[in-house]
Design an enzyme around this catalytic site. Structure first.
Site, PDB file in Angstrom:
ATOM      1  N   GLN A   1      44.118  38.789  39.288  1.00  0.00           N
ATOM      2  CA  GLN A   1      43.787  39.278  37.949  1.00  0.00           C
ATOM      3  C   GLN A   1      42.687  40.334  37.986  1.00  0.00           C
ATOM      4  O   GLN A   1      42.887  41.453  37.546  1.00  0.00           O
ATOM      5  CB  GLN A   1      43.384  38.125  37.035  1.00  0.00           C
ATOM      6  CG  GLN A   1      43.356  38.509  35.568  1.00  0.00           C
ATOM      7  CD  GLN A   1      43.512  37.309  34.647  1.00  0.00           C
ATOM      8  OE1 GLN A   1      43.875  36.218  35.070  1.00  0.00           O
ATOM      9  NE2 GLN A   1      43.250  37.504  33.373  1.00  0.00           N
ATOM     10  N   ASP A   2      41.510  39.978  38.500  1.00  0.00           N
ATOM     11  CA  ASP A   2      40.454  40.975  38.667  1.00  0.00           C
ATOM     12  C   ASP A   2      39.563  40.543  39.821  1.00  0.00           C
ATOM     13  O   ASP A   2      39.656  39.414  40.302  1.00  0.00           O
ATOM     14  CB  ASP A   2      39.666  41.215  37.374  1.00  0.00           C
ATOM     15  CG  ASP A   2      38.820  40.033  36.939  1.00  0.00           C
ATOM     16  OD1 ASP A   2      39.090  38.898  37.367  1.00  0.00           O
ATOM     17  OD2 ASP A   2      37.878  40.254  36.154  1.00  0.00           O
TER      18      ASP A   2
END
Length: 217
Positions: A61-62
């Site tokens: 995701q990040d």
């Protein structure tokens, strides 16, 4: 910025001048506060895994938002850094699936054609998803669209609801999708553990006449 072949293919899925917008965003972000990973590693995933060699995608995701953790590869941390909870669970599942791996740095996966991509390529220190929805998603969606166009099979490993939404971009019947809940402590016992993504990936690659990944390397 990225490996040149990646660059040309990605551009075809983006609005004109989008790379300029990304550079402006990076200039602003890195001069106004502490951002991870180090700027020179923002595009590391695309630099160390060329398009023509990519046969697996593991989508995060990040980046990790703690000091010295993020290195530009999804889920990976430098060897000297303690494994964050999601990586601990990934390595636990790997041990149960194939065998033990003591290394926290997943660069050797990247060098074997495993693209370790985050949907957002930067994060403000201490603020998970702090750059979500600002600039990165069209870019990383374009990466998935580029992979979807490949003639050779790609195994897309999608962990968690966010990653699984990207299935919409994977329309080429040559490719394969392995999905499960996320390896985070909140969801790992809801189906991530026991999902055997590593052996399943190698079984697919070998059936397609491709070399499996040495996940323990």
């Amino acid at each position: 910025m990225a490996h040149s072949i990646w660059h040309e293919k990605i551009k075809s899925f983006l609005p004109e001048h989008y790379y300029g917008r990304i550079n402006h965003f990076l200039d602003e972000a890195y001069t106004s506060g502490l951002v991870y990973p180090p700027r020179e590693n923002v595009f590391k995933a695309l630099q160390v895994t060329p398009l023509e060699e990519t046969k697996v995608l593991i989508l995060g995701q990040d980046p990790y938002h703690g000091p010295k953790q993020a290195q530009g590869l999804s889920f990976s941390v430098p060897e000297e850094i303690s494994a964050p909870p999601s990586l601990i669970n990934i390595l636990k599942e790997l041990a149960d699936d194939i065998g033990p791996r003591d290394h926290h740095d997943l660069s050797t996966w990247a060098s074997q054609g495993v693209l370790l991509l985050n949907a957002c390529l930067t994060v403000p220190a201490g603020q998970a998803n702090g750059h979500a929805g600002l600039i990165w998603e069209p870019f990383t969606d374009a990466v998935i669209k580029v992979l979807n166009e490949k003639d050779s099979p790609v195994v897309f490993i999608l962990w968690g609801a966010y990653a699984r939404k990207k299935k919409a971009f994977i329309t080429n019947p040559k490719h394969h999708i392995i999905e499960s809940p996320h390896p985070s402590p909140l969801s790992s016992y809801r189906g991530f553990f026991g999902s055997k993504p590593f052996s399943r990936t190698n079984a697919i690659l070998e059936k397609e006449g491709m070399t499996g990944v040495d996940w323990l390397k």
